[in-house]
Motif scaffolding. Structure first.
Motif, PDB file in Angstrom:
ATOM      1  N   UNK A  23       0.868  -1.176   0.000  1.00 59.90           N
ATOM      2  CA  UNK A  23       0.000   0.000   0.000  1.00 59.90           C
ATOM      3  C   UNK A  23       0.901   1.222   0.000  1.00 59.90           C
ATOM      4  N   UNK A  24       0.641   2.151  -0.891  1.00 60.35           N
ATOM      5  CA  UNK A  24       1.402   3.396  -0.950  1.00 60.35           C
ATOM      6  C   UNK A  24       0.606   4.489  -0.244  1.00 60.35           C
ATOM      7  N   UNK A  25       1.251   5.148   0.717  1.00 60.87           N
ATOM      8  CA  UNK A  25       0.674   6.313   1.381  1.00 60.87           C
ATOM      9  C   UNK A  25       1.286   7.553   0.747  1.00 60.87           C
ATOM     10  N   UNK A  26       0.458   8.450   0.250  1.00 53.15           N
ATOM     11  CA  UNK A  26       0.973   9.616  -0.466  1.00 53.15           C
ATOM     12  C   UNK A  26       0.117  10.839  -0.196  1.00 53.15           C
ATOM     13  N   UNK A  27       0.786  11.988  -0.197  1.00 52.63           N
ATOM     14  CA  UNK A  27       0.086  13.260  -0.021  1.00 52.63           C
ATOM     15  C   UNK A  27       0.262  14.185  -1.214  1.00 52.63           C
ATOM     16  N   UNK A  28       1.093  13.785  -2.187  1.00 52.58           N
ATOM     17  CA  UNK A  28       1.448  14.708  -3.258  1.00 52.58           C
ATOM     18  C   UNK A  28       1.253  14.150  -4.650  1.00 52.58           C
ATOM     19  N   UNK A  29       2.229  14.419  -5.513  1.00 50.25           N
ATOM     20  CA  UNK A  29       2.086  14.140  -6.945  1.00 50.25           C
ATOM     21  C   UNK A  29       2.098  12.656  -7.278  1.00 50.25           C
ATOM     22  N   UNK A  30       2.731  11.851  -6.443  1.00 51.46           N
ATOM     23  CA  UNK A  30       2.759  10.414  -6.697  1.00 51.46           C
ATOM     24  C   UNK A  30       3.836   9.972  -7.662  1.00 51.46           C
ATOM     25  N   UNK A  31       4.893  10.764  -7.835  1.00 52.18           N
ATOM     26  CA  UNK A  31       5.938  10.368  -8.784  1.00 52.18           C
ATOM     27  C   UNK A  31       6.678   9.119  -8.314  1.00 52.18           C
ATOM     28  N   UNK A  32       6.880   8.969  -7.012  1.00 50.78           N
ATOM     29  CA  UNK A  32       7.524   7.748  -6.522  1.00 50.78           C
ATOM     30  C   UNK A  32       6.588   6.550  -6.631  1.00 50.78           C
ATOM     31  N   UNK A  33       5.295   6.771  -6.414  1.00 47.06           N
ATOM     32  CA  UNK A  33       4.322   5.701  -6.669  1.00 47.06           C
ATOM     33  C   UNK A  33       4.450   5.214  -8.105  1.00 47.06           C
ATOM     34  N   UNK A  34       4.518   6.152  -9.051  1.00 49.35           N
ATOM     35  CA  UNK A  34       4.617   5.789 -10.464  1.00 49.35           C
ATOM     36  C   UNK A  34       5.903   5.018 -10.737  1.00 49.35           C
ATOM     37  N   UNK A  35       7.006   5.436 -10.120  1.00 47.10           N
ATOM     38  CA  UNK A  35       8.287   4.753 -10.332  1.00 47.10           C
ATOM     39  C   UNK A  35       8.232   3.319  -9.817  1.00 47.10           C
ATOM     40  N   UNK A  36       7.608   3.129  -8.664  1.00 50.72           N
ATOM     41  CA  UNK A  36       7.483   1.777  -8.105  1.00 50.72           C
ATOM     42  C   UNK A  36       6.582   0.924  -8.994  1.00 50.72           C
ATOM     43  N   UNK A  37       5.461   1.494  -9.413  1.00 53.41           N
ATOM     44  CA  UNK A  37       4.537   0.775 -10.287  1.00 53.41           C
ATOM     45  C   UNK A  37       5.215   0.375 -11.591  1.00 53.41           C
ATOM     46  N   UNK A  38       5.991   1.283 -12.158  1.00 51.30           N
ATOM     47  CA  UNK A  38       6.686   0.987 -13.413  1.00 51.30           C
ATOM     48  C   UNK A  38       7.721  -0.118 -13.222  1.00 51.30           C
ATOM     49  N   UNK A  39       8.412  -0.112 -12.077  1.00 49.98           N
ATOM     50  CA  UNK A  39       9.398  -1.163 -11.794  1.00 49.98           C
ATOM     51  C   UNK A  39       8.720  -2.526 -11.694  1.00 49.98           C
ATOM     52  N   UNK A  40       7.533  -2.551 -11.101  1.00 44.02           N
ATOM     53  CA  UNK A  40       6.773  -3.801 -11.022  1.00 44.02           C
ATOM     54  C   UNK A  40       6.406  -4.278 -12.423  1.00 44.02           C
ATOM     55  N   UNK A  98      -5.292  -6.694   3.082  1.00 45.80           N
ATOM     56  CA  UNK A  98      -4.282  -7.719   3.386  1.00 45.80           C
ATOM     57  C   UNK A  98      -2.880  -7.264   2.982  1.00 45.80           C
ATOM     58  N   UNK A  99      -2.518  -6.067   3.417  1.00 47.77           N
ATOM     59  CA  UNK A  99      -1.256  -5.452   3.017  1.00 47.77           C
ATOM     60  C   UNK A  99      -0.085  -6.057   3.793  1.00 47.77           C
ATOM     61  N   UNK A 100       0.997  -6.323   3.069  1.00 46.37           N
ATOM     62  CA  UNK A 100       2.226  -6.833   3.681  1.00 46.37           C
ATOM     63  C   UNK A 100       3.183  -5.705   4.072  1.00 46.37           C
ATOM     64  N   UNK A 101       3.315  -4.715   3.181  1.00 47.04           N
ATOM     65  CA  UNK A 101       4.278  -3.631   3.384  1.00 47.04           C
ATOM     66  C   UNK A 101       3.614  -2.287   3.110  1.00 47.04           C
ATOM     67  N   UNK A 102       3.964  -1.308   3.925  1.00 47.53           N
ATOM     68  CA  UNK A 102       3.465   0.056   3.760  1.00 47.53           C
ATOM     69  C   UNK A 102       4.599   0.906   3.191  1.00 47.53           C
ATOM     70  N   UNK A 103       4.326   1.576   2.087  1.00 47.31           N
ATOM     71  CA  UNK A 103       5.336   2.361   1.380  1.00 47.31           C
ATOM     72  C   UNK A 103       4.936   3.830   1.422  1.00 47.31           C
ATOM     73  N   UNK A 104       5.688   4.615   2.161  1.00 41.74           N
ATOM     74  CA  UNK A 104       5.409   6.047   2.235  1.00 41.74           C
ATOM     75  C   UNK A 104       6.104   6.753   1.084  1.00 41.74           C
ATOM     76  N   UNK A 105       5.334   7.533   0.348  1.00 39.73           N
ATOM     77  CA  UNK A 105       5.871   8.234  -0.820  1.00 39.73           C
ATOM     78  C   UNK A 105       5.341   9.664  -0.799  1.00 39.73           C
ATOM     79  N   UNK A 106       6.053  10.526  -0.092  1.00 38.37           N
ATOM     80  CA  UNK A 106       5.565  11.886   0.067  1.00 38.37           C
ATOM     81  C   UNK A 106       4.384  11.963   1.015  1.00 38.37           C
TER      82      UNK A 106
END
Length: 211
Positions: A23-40, A98-106
């Motif tokens: 699960x990605x926790x984000x407050x902003x633009x989500x550029x790190x979310x996008x980078x993680x998603x693209x890596x997946x 059923x989240x395993x890891x919490x990913x803070x991204x901004x």
């Protein structure tokens, strides 16, 4: 400037086994979310982003999540009487998915023991400095004010002490003589987008090795 190899980690093969549920926790633009998603999507990270939780209604991460068919949930921290009550709501949502890891991204909120205890050792953050230097807010401005020649970013485990948890991975960025906070931060963000998937993969591997 040639930077030390130890501060420029390479992508390791993805950890084997069932995909980690993120699960990605984000407050902003989500550029790190996008980078993680693209890596997946590229097969570099054995994980699935199951949901995005955001506390800013019109945060840019919402559109990025929608583009990738990742459900997003808005939780307004102002609607809760305490930070603990807010985190209790977050934990309920994490459990639901059923989240395993919490990913803070901004994610511009401090964690309380409610969230930290529920996901001890399984909450990651990326910070725009080479920790332990320049923790907290305005890290890029802190680095420029100190006159350092090298800055960068750090993936670390989130603990009760701000930006003080175990370091997973770091990447260095040379500071130029004419840098402003904006120009330096832009180059650090390039490294963040490269480093965060690497750091998550390393954390997943460390977790498996301890079981």
């Amino acid at each position: 400037m040639n930077l030390p190899a130890i501060l420029s980690p390479k992508q390791s093969p993805p950890v084997a086994g069932p995909p980690a549920r993120l699960c990605v926790l984000a407050s902003g633009s989500g550029s790190n979310f996008a980078a993680i998603s693209d890596a997946i999507e590229r097969g570099e990270l054995n994980a699935r982003i199951c949901c995005v939780i955001h506390n800013v209604l019109d945060a840019g991460v919402v559109a990025r999540a929608s583009e990738r068919a990742v459900p997003s949930v808005f939780v307004d921290h102002r609607a809760y009487k305490s930070r603990q009550a807010f985190d209790a709501c977050i934990v309920q949502l994490l459990s639901k998915h059923a989240i395993d890891w919490v990913i803070m991204a901004g994610w511009m909120r401090l964690c309380t023991d409610v969230l930290l205890d529920a996901y001890e050792g399984r909450i990651l953050n990326i910070h725009p400095s080479l920790l332990p230097s320049f923790g907290g807010l305005r890290a890029v401005e802190q680095a420029l004010a100190a006159g350092v020649k090298i800055s960068g970013c750090t993936v670390h485990v989130v603990t009760a002490a701000m930006d003080a948890g175990p370091i997973i991975a770091q990447a260095a960025v040379a500071v130029e003589s004419d840098d402003t906070a904006r120009s330096l931060h832009a180059r650090i963000q390039v490294q963040e987008h490269r480093l965060y998937p690497i750091g998550i993969n390393l954390a997943l591997g460390l977790s498996i090795s301890k079981t």
